[in-house]
Design a protein around this motif. Sequence first.
Motif, short mmCIF file in Angstrom:
data_model
loop_
_atom_site.label_atom_id
_atom_site.label_comp_id
_atom_site.label_asym_id
_atom_site.label_seq_id
_atom_site.Cartn_x
_atom_site.Cartn_y
_atom_site.Cartn_z
N VAL A 29 -1.99 -31.76 -9.43
CA VAL A 29 -2.74 -32.93 -9.87
C VAL A 29 -3.27 -32.64 -11.27
CG1 VAL A 29 -4.69 -34.47 -9.47
CG2 VAL A 29 -3.42 -33.53 -7.52
N GLU A 31 -5.39 -34.30 -14.61
CA GLU A 31 -6.40 -35.34 -14.83
C GLU A 31 -6.72 -35.43 -16.32
OE1 GLU A 31 -11.18 -35.61 -14.14
OE2 GLU A 31 -9.99 -34.75 -12.50
N VAL A 109 -4.97 -40.03 -13.66
CA VAL A 109 -4.62 -38.95 -12.74
C VAL A 109 -3.12 -38.99 -12.50
CG1 VAL A 109 -4.89 -38.07 -10.39
CG2 VAL A 109 -6.88 -38.93 -11.63
N GLU A 111 -0.12 -37.18 -10.34
CA GLU A 111 0.22 -36.34 -9.18
C GLU A 111 1.73 -36.18 -9.13
OE1 GLU A 111 -2.18 -36.95 -5.48
OE2 GLU A 111 -2.68 -38.85 -6.46
N LEU A 329 -3.51 -28.95 -1.01
CA LEU A 329 -4.06 -28.97 -2.36
C LEU A 329 -5.36 -28.17 -2.42
CD1 LEU A 329 -3.64 -32.62 -3.73
CD2 LEU A 329 -2.55 -30.54 -4.58
N ARG A 345 -8.87 -33.15 -6.88
CA ARG A 345 -8.40 -34.52 -7.05
C ARG A 345 -9.60 -35.45 -7.00
NH1 ARG A 345 -7.27 -39.49 -7.37
NH2 ARG A 345 -5.30 -40.38 -6.67
N LYS A 346 -9.64 -36.45 -7.90
CA LYS A 346 -10.82 -37.30 -8.03
C LYS A 346 -10.51 -38.77 -7.83
CE LYS A 346 -12.88 -33.78 -10.74
NZ LYS A 346 -11.66 -33.13 -11.20
#
Length: 430
Positions: A29, A31, A109, A111, A329, A345-346
Amino acid sequence: MTTALLTDHYELTMLQAALADGTAERRCVFELFARRLPTGRRYGVVAGTGRVLDALESFRFDDAALAWLREKDVVDAATIDWLASYRFSGDVSGYAEGEVYFPSSPVLVVEASFAEGVLLETVILSILNHDSAIASAAARMIGAAGDRPCIEMGSRRTQEWSAVAAARAAYVAGFASTSNLEAGRTHGIPTTGTSAHAFTLLHDTERDAFTAQVESLGAGTTLLVDTYDVAEAVKVAVDVAGPSLGAIRLDSGDLPSLARSVRKQLDELGATDTRILVTSDLDEHAIATLAAAPVDGYGVGTALVTGSGAPTCGFVYKLVARADDSGELVPVAKKSTDKLSVGGRKWAMRRLSAKGVAQAEVVGIGAEPESDGNDRPLMVPMVTAGERVHHDTLDDARARHRNALAELPAAARRLSPGEPVIDTFFEEDT
């Protein structure tokens, strides 16, 4: 044209090493966020998202790109072979264009496998850092202008394609039009323009120049009146075009006092509907000083296309999570002094008061933050399994920006230096 080489050399050498040691396909991931806003700014504006998605669709290593990489020995043959079939197959989500952002907002983001995601760093950053800086400056100018329109006219103060992107970003933030014809052709932005001082100087007299312009473009045109003597030029302009003259433009001098004297003169000459447009190195602060002057619109160039002192947003693109040996993750984060990042991850939402006023940016780590029933989710899917699913228009982005700005506290519209108008809070998945 392929966008695949709009990148940095080290992205491909990282790829080569990851392919060699077997980590290239590890789920990751990435960001994009800003650790802080430019000094004194109270919010930022997201712009360029549509251009990022366009660039992603064109991110292919064609034969010419591969031949150049091979000729220059940038990466080895195995990596060249891998690049030949590159197609992004991951997911992208983030703040839609026109949204406002704050420090640590997860603006974008990505992925995907490490191999697919790492190659996108530079092209994403170059677009979003530039366009969001322009939109953030433009939003401050629009706020200072109130209900008076702003025209983007900075093409001669930046690189040619940056000028097109700047016009687009300014339009997202509320500018009414641009002088740049390519921006009009490519993005459908209204274009405008009449004449410069060169046209007046071409003619033997100012009257000859004004007569030629009016005969060609009609009485509704805008006449530039500060080549010689402003008062005399205004008199000649109304005499040539009549009281239905569309507008006059002031490009130098003490603009507030000039605007007042010109307005008085126009009214005395019966040209009560003739508008006054001002240019001359305007920024948001200069526009604010003209708020009480009888001005009908602003043309903005240099300050706009340079971000009005903040030509970049300071966005970074960081790996924040990767799969462990079991496929789960796990958060990863940089701990360097002054360059800290928050792993995981957000997801983000904006906490609103009962009256719909923004109170905080709430960012969930590992899971979506818990809503109190009056919060607005901020992130939207843009690419799913490699397919683009987000197709907002510029009008959509303009409307979103107006709505996002309207829900911020009133302090957001102050031009004086200050802290971000709302704070960002993290909620960890427990």
